[in-house]
Write an enzyme that holds these catalytic residues in place. Structure first.
Site, PDB file in Angstrom:
ATOM      1  N   GLY A 176       0.827  -1.211   0.000  1.00 46.14           N
ATOM      2  CA  GLY A 176       0.000   0.000   0.000  1.00 46.14           C
ATOM      3  C   GLY A 176       0.860   1.260   0.000  1.00 46.14           C
ATOM      4  N   ASP A 177       1.937   1.228   0.764  1.00 41.37           N
ATOM      5  CA  ASP A 177       2.841   2.383   0.820  1.00 41.37           C
ATOM      6  C   ASP A 177       3.481   2.615  -0.556  1.00 41.37           C
ATOM      7  OD1 ASP A 177       2.227   2.117   3.490  1.00 41.37           O
ATOM      8  OD2 ASP A 177       4.095   1.079   3.972  1.00 41.37           O
TER       9      ASP A 177
HETATM   10  N1  LIG Z   1      -1.733 -10.545  -4.219  1.00 39.36           N
HETATM   11  C1  LIG Z   1      -1.403  -9.466  -4.949  1.00 39.36           C
HETATM   12  N2  LIG Z   1      -1.180  -9.588  -6.276  1.00 39.36           N
HETATM   13  C2  LIG Z   1      -0.883  -8.499  -7.035  1.00 39.36           C
HETATM   14  N3  LIG Z   1      -0.775  -7.243  -6.547  1.00 39.36           N
HETATM   15  C3  LIG Z   1      -0.993  -7.070  -5.219  1.00 39.36           C
HETATM   16  C4  LIG Z   1      -1.312  -8.157  -4.341  1.00 39.36           C
HETATM   17  N4  LIG Z   1      -1.475  -7.665  -3.085  1.00 39.36           N
HETATM   18  C5  LIG Z   1      -1.253  -6.324  -3.172  1.00 39.36           C
HETATM   19  N5  LIG Z   1      -0.978  -5.969  -4.453  1.00 39.36           N
HETATM   20  C6  LIG Z   1      -0.711  -4.622  -4.972  1.00 39.36           C
HETATM   21  O1  LIG Z   1      -0.446  -3.730  -3.910  1.00 39.36           O
HETATM   22  C7  LIG Z   1      -1.473  -2.725  -3.827  1.00 39.36           C
HETATM   23  C8  LIG Z   1      -1.779  -2.420  -2.383  1.00 39.36           C
HETATM   24  O2  LIG Z   1      -2.177  -3.605  -1.730  1.00 39.36           O
HETATM   25  P1  LIG Z   1      -3.249  -3.628  -0.544  1.00 39.36           P
HETATM   26  O3  LIG Z   1      -3.093  -4.956   0.118  1.00 39.36           O
HETATM   27  O4  LIG Z   1      -4.580  -3.286  -1.067  1.00 39.36           O
HETATM   28  O5  LIG Z   1      -2.754  -2.412   0.376  1.00 39.36           O
HETATM   29  P2  LIG Z   1      -2.255  -2.325   1.884  1.00 39.36           P
HETATM   30  O6  LIG Z   1      -0.821  -2.821   1.853  1.00 39.36           O
HETATM   31  O7  LIG Z   1      -2.376  -0.889   2.228  1.00 39.36           O
HETATM   32  O8  LIG Z   1      -3.162  -3.227   2.687  1.00 39.36           O
HETATM   33  C9  LIG Z   1      -2.644  -3.282  -4.628  1.00 39.36           C
HETATM   34  O9  LIG Z   1      -3.463  -2.242  -5.161  1.00 39.36           O
HETATM   35  C10 LIG Z   1      -1.916  -4.065  -5.720  1.00 39.36           C
HETATM   36  O10 LIG Z   1      -1.427  -3.193  -6.734  1.00 39.36           O
HETATM   37  O1  LIG Z   2       1.952   2.277  11.551  1.00 35.60           O
HETATM   38  P1  LIG Z   2       1.215   0.959  11.444  1.00 35.60           P
HETATM   39  O2  LIG Z   2      -0.215   1.098  11.062  1.00 35.60           O
HETATM   40  O3  LIG Z   2       1.438   0.101  12.677  1.00 35.60           O
HETATM   41  O4  LIG Z   2       1.877   0.188  10.231  1.00 35.60           O
HETATM   42  C1  LIG Z   2       3.257  -0.050  10.210  1.00 35.60           C
HETATM   43  C2  LIG Z   2       3.575  -1.172   9.298  1.00 35.60           C
HETATM   44  O5  LIG Z   2       3.031  -0.878   8.035  1.00 35.60           O
HETATM   45  C3  LIG Z   2       4.022  -0.977   7.032  1.00 35.60           C
HETATM   46  O6  LIG Z   2       4.431   0.343   6.755  1.00 35.60           O
HETATM   47  C4  LIG Z   2       3.480  -1.668   5.825  1.00 35.60           C
HETATM   48  O7  LIG Z   2       2.281  -1.027   5.406  1.00 35.60           O
HETATM   49  P2  LIG Z   2       1.419  -1.512   4.177  1.00 35.60           P
HETATM   50  O8  LIG Z   2       1.605  -3.001   4.051  1.00 35.60           O
HETATM   51  O9  LIG Z   2       0.008  -1.097   4.501  1.00 35.60           O
HETATM   52  O10 LIG Z   2       1.929  -0.780   2.969  1.00 35.60           O
HETATM   53  C5  LIG Z   2       5.185  -1.731   7.658  1.00 35.60           C
HETATM   54  O11 LIG Z   2       6.415  -1.343   7.133  1.00 35.60           O
HETATM   55  C6  LIG Z   2       5.059  -1.394   9.120  1.00 35.60           C
HETATM   56  O12 LIG Z   2       5.504  -2.429   9.938  1.00 35.60           O
END
Ligand SMILES: Nc1ncnc2c1ncn2[C@@H]1O[C@H](COP(=O)(O)OP(=O)(O)O)[C@@H](O)[C@H]1O
Ligand SMILES: O=P(O)(O)OC[C@H]1O[C@](O)(COP(=O)(O)O)[C@@H](O)[C@@H]1O
Length: 303
Positions: free
Chosen positions: A248-249
């Site tokens: 997500g980041d």
């Molecule tokens: N299983 C996956 N296959 C392909 N792309 C992925 C997958 N999981 C995450 N992504 C990519 O990473 C982006 C962010 O993932 P997501 O899990 O929705 O966000 P977060 O890390 O904030 O929970 C998605 O929009 C997609 O582009």
């Molecule tokens: O500040 P929070 O919500 O505890 O999240 C921190 C965690 O999220 C992350 O930034 C990863 O975030 P995402 O998977 O949502 O992109 C890790 O690097 C870190 O451990």
């Protein structure tokens, strides 16, 4: 300048195990330590995309040194406030399933917070500030709102990636975009979301509350972009998911990089999801060649 704000950075300690039994001795066959926390991940992917930026927030103790050192090695500028307590170490367990335990974070004294606000007061209307992630539990003030209030005065652009109340608290400050994932959107609206139309309707509610644009990331299902003129869906390629921490980041970083380098919304959004997917398919955050390859495979549809 682009600033990323991580109130609560972390070392992400990633452990790969073949199997994991709760209550038993488990052994990892591979471990990695990464400088993490949402804003720091955004900084790292921005740098991979050749977009200079400064990482700020609070770091302390040996994990803080690890993070500063890792960022310096990647030529990322840092301007952290140093605190006495140790920065947290978050455990990311990869055992087929992905399990995460994130720490509460160090003690932040009022003077540390004041030092940080002073940095924010030095921003100007040419700057963009990305605030992302949780707030250490000792920092009881409404810090997202307070920073947004400072940025309103300085004219800097605001971008936010945070959970439920933190994100909702800044919508009135008209962030350039916010990026909830689907689960966060469900939490905000307190309902299950099953269809793209429901995602769009929730995103439009966030627009009404002040966000200028909303990216809802949908994991392997891609992402949806909504602003007052445009609605886009990104379909991402299938591949081997290695570690989705930071996906997500990475999406946020790709969008910021796209907008910063003058791309149109569609191309910036394409770059955003390509960064997210390139991270999901890698042990660490996305690498440049993978982002380029995945960009050629992502499909963007107007919806
Ligand atoms: N299983 C996956 N296959 C392909 N792309 C992925 C997958 N999981 C995450 N992504 C990519 O990473 C982006 C962010 O993932 P997501 O899990 O929705 O966000 P977060 O890390 O904030 O929970 C998605 O929009 C997609 O582009
Ligand atoms: O500040 P929070 O919500 O505890 O999240 C921190 C965690 O999220 C992350 O930034 C990863 O975030 P995402 O998977 O949502 O992109 C890790 O690097 C870190 O451990």
């Amino acid at each position: 300048m682009i600033y990323t704000v991580t109130f609560n950075p972390s070392i992400d300690y990633v452990m790969f195990t073949n199997q994991f039994e709760v209550g038993e001795l488990n052994r990892a066959h591979e471990t990695n330590k990464f400088a993490g926390g949402k804003g720091i991940n955004v900084s790292r992917v921005l740098k991979t995309l050749n977009v200079n930026n400064t990482a700020t927030g609070f770091v302390g103790g040996f994990p803080g040194e690890f993070i500063k050192d890792a960022l310096a090695k990647s030529d990322i500028l840092t301007d952290f406030v140093e605190v006495q307590d140790d920065t947290r170490i978050n455990v990311k367990l990869k055992s087929g399933l992905e399990t995460e335990i994130n720490g509460p974070g160090p003690n932040i004294e009022p003077e540390h917070y004041e030092q940080f606000l002073t940095k924010m007061r030095r921003t100007n209307s040419e700057d963009t500030v990305i605030i992302a992630g949780s707030v250490p539990i000792t920092l009881e003030k409404p810090v997202y709102q307070e920073v947004a209030e400072v940025l309103k005065e300085t004219g800097a652009n605001l971008i936010v990636d945070a959970e439920k109340d933190l994100m909702k608290s800044i919508l009135a400050y008209k962030p350039k975009f916010v990026k909830p994932n689907k689960t966060e959107l469900e939490e905000i609206f307190d309902k299950q979301i099953d269809t793209d139309q429901e995602v769009i309707e929730c995103a439009q509610s966030l627009l009404k509350e002040g966000a200028q644009a909303v990216i809802v990331s949908l994991g392997g299902e891609g992402a949806i972009y909504v602003d007052n003129n445009t609605k886009l869906k990104a379909i991402v390629p299938n591949g081997q998911v290695v570690n989705t921490v930071g996906s997500g980041d990475s999406t946020v970083a790709g969008m910021v990089a796209g907008l910063e380098t003058g791309k149109d919304i569609e191309s910036a959004f394409k770059l955003a999801v390509s960064c997210g997917t390139a991270t999901a398919f890698n042990a660490d955050l996305a690498e440049y060649q993978d982002i380029e390859k995945i960009t050629s495979e992502v499909v963007i549809k107007h919806i």
